[in-house]
Structures are given as C-alpha cells and as structure tokens.
Design an enzyme around this catalytic site. Structure first.
Site, PDB file in Angstrom:
ATOM      1  N   SER A  47     -44.847  66.562 -68.551  1.00 21.74           N
ATOM      2  CA  SER A  47     -44.081  65.925 -69.627  1.00 21.74           C
ATOM      3  C   SER A  47     -44.871  64.909 -70.433  1.00 21.74           C
ATOM      4  O   SER A  47     -44.449  64.542 -71.534  1.00 21.74           O
ATOM      5  CB  SER A  47     -42.831  65.251 -69.050  1.00 21.74           C
ATOM      6  OG  SER A  47     -43.182  64.340 -68.022  1.00 21.74           O
ATOM      7  N   ASP A 336     -38.257  56.020 -71.573  1.00 17.10           N
ATOM      8  CA  ASP A 336     -37.251  56.275 -70.563  1.00 17.10           C
ATOM      9  C   ASP A 336     -37.816  55.871 -69.202  1.00 17.10           C
ATOM     10  O   ASP A 336     -38.860  55.212 -69.131  1.00 17.10           O
ATOM     11  CB  ASP A 336     -36.747  57.724 -70.605  1.00 17.10           C
ATOM     12  CG  ASP A 336     -37.792  58.748 -70.193  1.00 17.10           C
ATOM     13  OD1 ASP A 336     -38.844  58.367 -69.616  1.00 17.10           O
ATOM     14  OD2 ASP A 336     -37.569  59.951 -70.428  1.00 17.10           O
ATOM     15  N   HIS A 339     -41.454  57.786 -68.867  1.00 20.30           N
ATOM     16  CA  HIS A 339     -42.411  58.122 -69.915  1.00 20.30           C
ATOM     17  C   HIS A 339     -42.686  56.964 -70.870  1.00 20.30           C
ATOM     18  O   HIS A 339     -41.796  56.163 -71.164  1.00 20.30           O
ATOM     19  CB  HIS A 339     -41.881  59.320 -70.717  1.00 20.30           C
ATOM     20  CG  HIS A 339     -41.560  60.502 -69.853  1.00 20.30           C
ATOM     21  ND1 HIS A 339     -40.274  60.809 -69.473  1.00 20.30           N
ATOM     22  CD2 HIS A 339     -42.368  61.429 -69.283  1.00 20.30           C
ATOM     23  CE1 HIS A 339     -40.292  61.894 -68.702  1.00 20.30           C
ATOM     24  NE2 HIS A 339     -41.555  62.289 -68.562  1.00 20.30           N
TER      25      HIS A 339
END
Length: 711
Positions: A47, A336, A339
């Site tokens: 991610s 978040d 991240h």
C-alpha cells in the site's frame, strides 16, 4: 558499506534518471513506433506504492482506498492510493519527467511504455499474507511477465530488451508479512524463529529480484520496512498504547538481512545495481521530532478513530462507521492509521536520508562534502571525546530552534554546512565520531569546537586539524577496502572539502591571558597558522581532492566574549590586526596553490566582511541586535555561560532570530543561513571567490572549465 558504479540513490532516482538510463521505447498510439529518451518505472509491493490496483480485484474495503477522504488533498475522485494525495513513486516519476505511472489492473490503461504499477495494498512477499484479498508479490511478477510478452509481441525483442534493461524497478514489500499475523492476533511468526521467518520473507523477495534480473532488469530501488511497531494502528491495539517490541525486533532484523542480501546479489549477478532507502530511520525521525520536518503530530493519524486515531476506520467503510478527520492534514505525519500523508511522501522522495541514515549500493551523481575545522562547522564531534562543557553544545538551549535533542552544534539550530548540504541535494552530513554513523558516501564532518591548526591549541580538549586529517585517511582506507580504488578515486576527486580553522589559534591565547603571538611577530605567527592550513590542503590534494571551500576569519576582536573581558568593553585591536593579516595571507596562499597544484580549485568566503556588516547594521539584514549574544551573561552576554556550562546563571533572549549572536562566540541559525546562501552563490557583491560553492559542487573538470561555467 559499498557502492555501485552507476546506481542512483533512492531519492535522487528521479532527478538522475537521465544520467542513469539510456534511450527507452515510447509506445505510440497507432501503428508507427519511435524511440524517445526516457526511462520506464515499474512499481511492485504494497500500500505504500499501490496506486489503485485493489479497485479491480475481488476484495474488501479493508484493502481499498477509493473512497473519501482518501485523495482529498490531490485526487478527485479518489484513485485508490492509501493517502490524502500522491505517493512516493508519484513524485519520483514527476522528477524523472514521467507521467503518473499507470495502474496495471485498471482496464482503461493499455499503454505502459513509461512503466506500470503492480503494487497491491496489503500484499506481502509471502503468498499467505492476506491471501485471497490482495495481489501477492509473485503474482505481480507474473503480471510483469505478461507485460513483457506484450512488449515483445508489439515492439520486437531488441526494443523490449532495451526497455527492460534500462528500466528501474521499485519495491516496498515485507511489512504485511509481519503485520498480518498481528492483525489476526497470532504470534508474529509461530512456529518459526525470528531468523527463519525473516529468511523466508527475504528469500521470496530475492526470488522476485532474480526473476526480473533474468528478464534483463538491472536497476532496483527498494524501501526498507518502516517502524511498524509504533504505527498508530499497532499501538492502538495494545495496553497502554505502547509500541510492539517483538515487531520492532523483527522489522529491524528484516532491514538488516535485506541489506546483506542486496550486497550478495550485487556480487553474484553481473550488472545488478540497487538503491536501498532507509525508510525506517526517516519515519522514526519524523515520529520523534515532527516539528523538525514541518509536522505538529508524529504519532497520531489524521483520519481514524480511537487512541491515536489508530483504529483503521478512515472513510467509515471498514466495519467502524464513525471516524474523525483532522482539520489540517499537513500537520500530521500519518494520514490514516498505517500510511503517511502526501507531505511526508514528498519528503521521502525528496530527501533520501536523515542524519546517520543508510543509503547503500549506489554510486550517485552527487558530490560528497567533507568538513574540517572548529565550532563554526562542528556538528557534534565533541560529544564523543573526553572534554568539558566549555567545548560542547549538546545541552539546552543549544539546538532550541531546530534540533531536539541538541546535537552538539554551537547554535540554536543549523549551521553553515547543514545549509550547504541542503543546497547541494545532500542529507545532513554525518558526524564522524558518532558511533551510530557508519555510512559516509555523502561525506563526513570531522570538525571539533575549539580546534585550531596547531596541536597545542586547546590541547587535550579538542580534535586538532591534523587529527581530523588522519580521520580522513582512515575513511579513505575504508572506502578503498569496500569500494575499490576506482570508485574511491572518483569520490575523493569530486568531493568538496569545507574548512573553518585558525581563529582558535589566536583566540585561545587571549583566553589564557597571554600575548597573542609571543614570542613571535604577528607576521611569523600568522605564517605558521596559514602554513599548517596549507599543509592540510596539500595532503588532501595528494589524495585526489581538488575542491576546497574556506572562510576568512570573522572579526574576532569584537566578539561579545572578547569585549566582555576587557576593562572598557571595547574591541581588542591586536586581534583585529592579526585576523586581518591572517585573511590577507590566506588569500595569497590560496592563489599560489591554484598555480602550483594541478587542478586545485577553491572558494574563499569573506566571512569577515559579512559579519562586520551585520554587526554594524543589523536591521539591514533582518536583525535587531548585532553586538550582544542572545544566550549568556554579563556585558553583551559575553560571558560564555549559555546553558549554565560555566556553573553560573545565564540569560536567554525572547526572540533568537532578532540576534546576530546566539552565544558569546557563535551565530544564530538565521545568520548562518544568510552566510551559507552567500557562500553558495556568491551574492551580488561576489563575496565568495574565485568560485562560489555552487560551482564547485556542480562543476566537474578543469579550473578553466569551471571558470567558464561560473561566468
């Protein structure tokens, strides 16, 4: 520690791709083909790099980010990036002159001449990590294989071979192999030992690297696993919201093993080149000292819920519908609970390392900076020698404007070489004697507060100039052992050697209440000081060094510490005379060396003149007070008591940036930045001659070529 001849540093990757790669194919629309000069970028992993592949697979919203508020700072609608905006590779592509790299699984994307993004949020190196919900790394490699077949079908073998060979392959993978068991409340690696489990992860990564290598890929950019143990999500799930010690141990082991494996591959695979970015240190530094990097919060997410907003609820589509969103995303390191925000991603792309971080396996288009001298340039070497607080600056309020904790710099913040490094695109140059620093490919700082050119100056309390030169000898041997002669010769030849030395040879005599030069004449004493400096310059030249930066001595006779010690608080005329003589002799000697030594080039910054201007007319330079120290005691704040180092009370001004002097002998960060800018570009009055530092850093070649470039 080692380097590869042609590889690029991770953050310099985008900036130096034109040098690093050759012509690559650009697939046009229609039937006609043509070659353009560009480089492809293929992106693999998780991610941190996923640009939206998980939008197009059968998964859950736990592994997607294609809904508000993701993308809020840049993309509308959200793309699937796990951030408020762009990711690291987006900025790298921008710097390389490439478009946003297309998401491979997006059916709208059919042209991949500039590269492809295969990364999948939640993916690991192990197939078992989040199995069934993500595109694992081996499948990503299969997609690259499919794309290679497509290239060969449409472009032919020769053009495909060139494209694949010239491309850069960027990776962020491994973190989910350790995070996934934690999320499932399992022992991280049961039934394996830490070493066995890490070996499996690194082994799978290695398999993919070799798979790309077999297809012709040669250039790899790899991110270390970040400090997973202290991510908001991990801490939110633990009693007391503490970091997960086991996770910290295993990720550290991963990064260590990754480094060793990459070194092996470089030796085993012909032409294999890599750039490993120390993301772990970069993230840790920002978590510990967010304000240093422009953030207000380094441990709490902007978007989420619960402690530290660490519950992974951003967007309200992951089981927990209610979530909080901060007012200013840019204030937060984390967007978040896992991240970074766009600002942090840009920083990681811009600045490949922080002080003491490692960036291995690259020989880059950069120029190293080696720093010698005294407290004007010392970044903290005196922290690691047996000395007294008089010769140290590693306590409050030193560093108060920038560094927390203080580093040992004799200022409220950054000093001249810090800004020079920034302008040259380098990280903070590592302090040589700091045992945490082991990577010196970008240079080393040998300077020691209180040092002079004479071994006798402040003897026993500082690292004198000849010892600093010996440290360079030791470092050169290390380079030759690890890099070989050719790469070491190039590094030393291209490097800039920055000096500030001589002032303490005059200053210390006054502190000892002795005649400054007794039993010598002014001329004789200055001749010895400049002669010792010349000896060091010549030794560096013998090693292959060609580019010297040095400043004139400032007007020491009017320093607050000098004036405070005189009956009428006036300037010391004898010091003023002798420093003026020193500066004239230094200039003459440098001109002689330029004629005598093949390729010798120098930048002489007139610090004396620039300091006098600001002391006499501080308001002209954005200051209010030019003769008094912000931190100290007594007349002009001239008693050297800043921080209580003399066992006495001291005063600290309300607004440091109003002052020319921070303590009784050293300047404020604001002033050092002004000096560095003049040193770098010469200023309108050409106070730096015959070359400014920018020319020395950017120019390679003969003095004649540099002189032409500077014109």
């Amino acid at each position: 520690m080692h380097l590869s001849q042609m590889a690029v540093s991770y953050v310099k990757l985008g900036l130096s791709l034109a040098v690093f790669v050759s012509c690559l194919l650009m697939i046009p629309s229609g039937s006609e083909g043509h070659f353009n000069k560009h480089s492809a970028l293929f992106v693999f992993g998780d991610s941190l790099l996923d640009s939206g592949n998980n939008n197009y697979i059968n998964t859950t919203t736990d592994f997607q980010a294609n809904f508000w508020p993701y993308g809020i700072s840049y993309f509308n609608p959200p793309t699937g990036r796990f951030s408020d905006g762009r990711l690291i590779h987006d900025f790298i592509a921008e710097y390389a002159g490439l478009p946003l790299i297309p998401t491979y699984l997006d059916p709208r994307n059919t042209e991949f001449v500039y590269g492809a993004n295969f990364a999948s949020g939640g993916a690991g190196a192990l197939v078992e990590s989040h199995a069934g919900f993500v595109v694992n790394l081996k499948t990503q490699l299969k997609y690259f294989g499919d794309l290679e077949k497509h290239f060969r079908q449409n472009l032919g073998d020769a053009k495909t071979d060139q494209l694949v060979s010239d491309a850069v392959y960027m990776f962020s993978c491994g973190g989910n192999d350790y995070l996934s068991p934690v999320g499932n409340n399992e022992s991280i690696l049961y039934p394996y030992t830490h070493q066995d489990y890490v070996d499996m992860v690194i082994g799978n990564l290695t398999h993919v690297f070799k798979g790309i290598y077999e297809k012709g890929g040669r250039k790899f950019a790899i991110l270390e696993v970040p400090p997973l143990a202290c991510l908001p999500n991990v801490r939110a799930g633990r009693p007391g919201n503490t970091c997960n010690q086991e996770l910290d141990i295993i990720t550290s082991l991963h990064n260590h093993q990754l480094s060793k494996q990459l070194q092996k591959l470089e030796k085993q695979l012909k032409g294999f080149m890599y750039a490993k970015y120390d993301l772990s240190t970069a993230v840790t530094n920002r978590m510990k000292n967010p304000s240093r990097y422009g953030f207000k919060n380094g441990d709490k997410a902007c978007c989420g819920s619960g402690p530290l907003r660490g519950i992974y609820s951003c967007g309200g589509k992951r089981g927990v519908q209610k979530f909080e969103l901060c007012d200013d995303v840019d204030d937060y390191l984390f967007f978040d609970s896992f991240h970074p925000n766009e600002v942090a991603s840009r920083q990681y792309a811009d600045h490949y390392s922080i002080s003491g971080s490692s960036s291995e396996g690259h020989f880059v288009e950069h120029v190293a900076l080696f720093i010698f001298g005294d407290s004007l340039l010392d970044s903290g070497n005196n922290n690691y020698i047996n000395t007294t607080p008089k010769f140290q600056g590693n306590f409050w309020p030193y560093g108060i404007s920038y560094f927390d904790p203080p580093t040992g710099r004799f200022s409220d913040g950054r000093i001249i070489p810090d800004f020079i490094a920034e302008y040259a695109g380098l990280p903070l140059i590592p302090t040589y004697l700091d045992p945490q620093n082991t990577e010196f490919v970008y240079g080393a700082n040998f300077a020691s507060g209180g040092a002079g050119v004479f071994a006798e100056t402040d003897a026993g309390f500082v690292v004198d100039l000849r010892t600093q030169l010996k440290y360079l000898d030791d470092l050169e041997k290390q380079f030759r052992q690890n890099l070989g002669d050719s790469k070491t010769d190039q590094l030393l030849s291209d490097a800039v050697y920055l000096f500030s030395c001589g002032g303490n040879d005059y200053f210390s005599q006054v502190s000892n209440n002795g005649s400054i030069v007794y039993p010598y004449t002014h001329q004789e004493y200055v001749g010895m000081v400049v002669g010792n400096l010349t000896h060091v310059f010549k030794k560096i030249h013998e090693k292959g060094g060609r580019k010297i930066g040095i400043n004139t001595l400032p007007p020491l006779g009017c320093w607050p510490s000098i004036r405070a010690g005189r009956p009428d608080n006036t300037c010391n005329y004898e010091i003023d005379v002798i420093t003026s003589l020193h500066n004239r002799k230094l200039s003459e000697k440098l001109q002689q060396l330029e004629k005598q030594l093949d390729g010798f080039m120098y930048s002489l910054f007139d610090l004396n003149t620039e300091a006098r201007k600001r002391m006499k007319n501080p308001s002209k330079y954005g200051l209010k007070i030019g003769d008094t120290a912000c931190c100290g005691s007594g007349p002009f704040g001239g008693i050297d008591s800043c921080g209580g180092k003399m066992g006495t009370e001291f005063d600290l001004c309300d607004n440091i940036s109003d002052y020319f002097f921070f303590d009784s002998n050293h300047n404020t960060e604001v002033v050092y930045r002004q000096f560095a800018e003049l040193y770098w570009n010469g200023g309108e009055s050409n106070v730096t001659a015959p070359y400014d530092l920018k020319t020395l850093f950017r120019g390679r070649g003969s003095p004649a070529a540099l002189r032409k470039e500077a014109m």
